[in-house]
Design a protein around this motif. Structure first.
Motif, short mmCIF file in Angstrom:
data_model
loop_
_atom_site.label_atom_id
_atom_site.label_comp_id
_atom_site.label_asym_id
_atom_site.label_seq_id
_atom_site.Cartn_x
_atom_site.Cartn_y
_atom_site.Cartn_z
N GLU A 226 34.91 39.02 44.07
CA GLU A 226 35.66 38.87 42.66
C GLU A 226 34.89 38.69 41.48
N LEU A 227 34.01 37.88 41.56
CA LEU A 227 32.81 37.69 40.33
C LEU A 227 32.02 38.49 40.11
N GLY A 230 33.58 41.29 37.99
CA GLY A 230 33.81 40.81 36.80
C GLY A 230 34.85 39.95 36.45
N ALA A 231 35.56 39.30 37.62
CA ALA A 231 36.54 38.17 37.32
C ALA A 231 35.70 37.04 36.85
N THR A 232 36.90 36.03 36.32
CA THR A 232 35.98 34.78 35.87
C THR A 232 36.23 33.78 36.82
N VAL A 233 35.49 32.59 36.53
CA VAL A 233 35.63 31.42 37.50
C VAL A 233 37.05 30.96 37.56
N GLN A 234 37.48 30.99 36.49
CA GLN A 234 38.90 30.24 36.24
C GLN A 234 39.92 31.15 37.06
N ARG A 235 39.85 32.25 36.89
CA ARG A 235 40.83 33.25 37.49
C ARG A 235 40.47 33.30 39.25
N THR A 245 39.46 24.30 38.49
CA THR A 245 38.18 25.24 38.64
C THR A 245 36.87 24.43 39.16
N THR A 259 25.75 26.99 40.87
CA THR A 259 27.13 27.25 40.38
C THR A 259 27.11 28.81 40.31
N SER A 261 28.21 30.49 38.01
CA SER A 261 27.39 31.33 36.54
C SER A 261 25.92 31.56 36.66
#
Length: 274
Positions: A226-227, A230-235, A245, A259, A261
Motif C-alpha cells: 500500500e505504501l 502511494g497510500a499515506t502512513v496514517q491511512r 500511527t 521507518t 518514510s
C-alpha cells in the motif's frame, strides 16, 4: 502476467507484448508500464525462471506456499515451472527478466531478492539493447555479467507463508481481505472449530511462525504494497487496525530496521530515473 487492482478495461493484456519463443541466449529482459496494458490475474507458469523487478509501485506475487511483496528496488524470483499469479499497484512500472534453466545459480524456490543499483542498471540496459538492436556479442557479455551479479543478490524476508490447510487458509483469506481484524488466537480457534492448542500447533506446523508473528508479517506485506502504491502512513496504520500511527511505525522499524518514510525515500531515490 500481472493483474492490476481495479476495474476491467479495454486495454490489451500484457502477454501480447511478450513472446518467449524469441528468447535468445541465457536471458531476456522486457520493460513494462502498466498504464499501457490490462491485468491478468490467472495462475500461469513459464519454462524459464522469471525475476519481476519493481521500478515503481509494487508487485504482490502468489506462488507455491506463500505471498511475496516486491517494493521498489527489489525483485521476486520465480523458478521455471512454478505456477504463480501477480498483482500490481496501479502506478507500477516493472521489468521482467526471463532466465533459461541452468543459466545461473539461482534459488530453487520463490523468494524476494534485493537488487543493487548496478544490477538494476544492467537489467535495464539488456532490455534496451535487446529491443533496439537484437542480440550481439556485447549484449551476450552483459547478460553473462548480469546473471553472475543476480546470483549474488541477498534474499529479503518480504514473504508471507501460507498454507492449503483449510483452517489456516480460511484465516489467511479473511485477514488478507480485512487485515484490521484483531481476533485473538483463541477467538480464531473458536471460529474454525478447533481448540486453541490445536490451532497454535497447526499455525507453526503449516507456516513456520507463531500466530502473532505471522499476523505481523501479513501486516508488513500489506503495508509495503500500500505504501508503494502511494497510500499515506496514517491511512495504512488505520487500515491495519493499529491504535496509532506511532505503533505502526514501531512495528515497521522493528521488522525492516527503519521507518516507512526512510525506507521508501532510499528506494525511490535510487529508482526515480528509471
Amino acid at each position: 502476467m500481472i493483474s492490476k487492482m481495479g476495474q476491467p478495461s479495454s486495454k490489451p493484456p500484457c502477454s501480447t507484448a511478450i513472446d518467449l519463443s524469441h528468447l535468445q541466449g541465457p536471458a531476456m529482459a522486457i520493460r513494462m508500464d502498466f498504464a499501457d496494458y490490462e491485468a491478468e490475474g490467472h495462475q500461469h507458469q513459464h519454462r524459464q525462471g522469471q525475476l519481476v523487478l519493481a521500478l515503481h509501485g509494487a508487485v504482490t506475487c502468489r506462488a507455491e506456499s506463500g505471498v511475496w511483496i516486491v517494493p521498489p528496488n527489489s525483485g521476486v524470483w520465480i523458478p521455471g515451472g512454478v505456477l504463480h499469479s501477480n498483482k500490481v499497484t496501479s502506478n507500477a512500472r516493472l521489468t521482467y527478466l526471463f532466465v533459461e534453466p541452468g543459466a545461473a545459480m539461482l534459488p530453487a524456490e520463490c523468494c524476494t531478492l534485493a537488487v543493487s543499483p548496478m544490477l538494476r542498471e544492467m537489467i535495464l540496459q539488456v532490455a534496451e539493447l535487446s529491443k533496439n538492436a537484437g542480440r550481439d556479442a556485447h549484449v551476450d557479455r552483459l547478460v553473462r555479467v548480469m546473471l553472475d551479479e543476480l546470483a549474488l543478490m541477498p534474499r529479503e524476508r518480504l514473504e508471507l507463508p501460507v498454507s492449503d490447510h483449510p483452517k489456516i487458509a480460511l484465516i489467511a483469506a479473511t485477514l488478507l481481505a480485512d487485515p484490521k481484524d484483531r481476533r485473538t488466537l483463541g477467538q480464531w480457534a473458536e471460529h474454525v472449530a478447533v481448540s486453541e492448542r490445536t490451532l497454535k500447533r497447526l499455525m507453526v506446523q503449516e507456516t513456520g511462525l507463531s500466530f502473532g508473528r505471522w499476523r505481523r508479517q501479513l501486516h508488513l506485506v500489506i503495508a509495503l504494497r500500500e505504501l508503494a502504491g502511494g497510500a499515506t502512513v496514517q491511512r495504512v496504520a488505520g487500515d491495519l487496525g493499529y491504535e496509532s500511527t506511532t505503533a505502526f511505525i514501531v512495528m515497521f522499524k522493528k521488522a525492516l530496521g527503519t521507518t516507512p518514510s526512510r525506507y521508501f525515500a532510499v528506494r525511490l531515490l535510487s529508482t526515480e530515473h528509471a
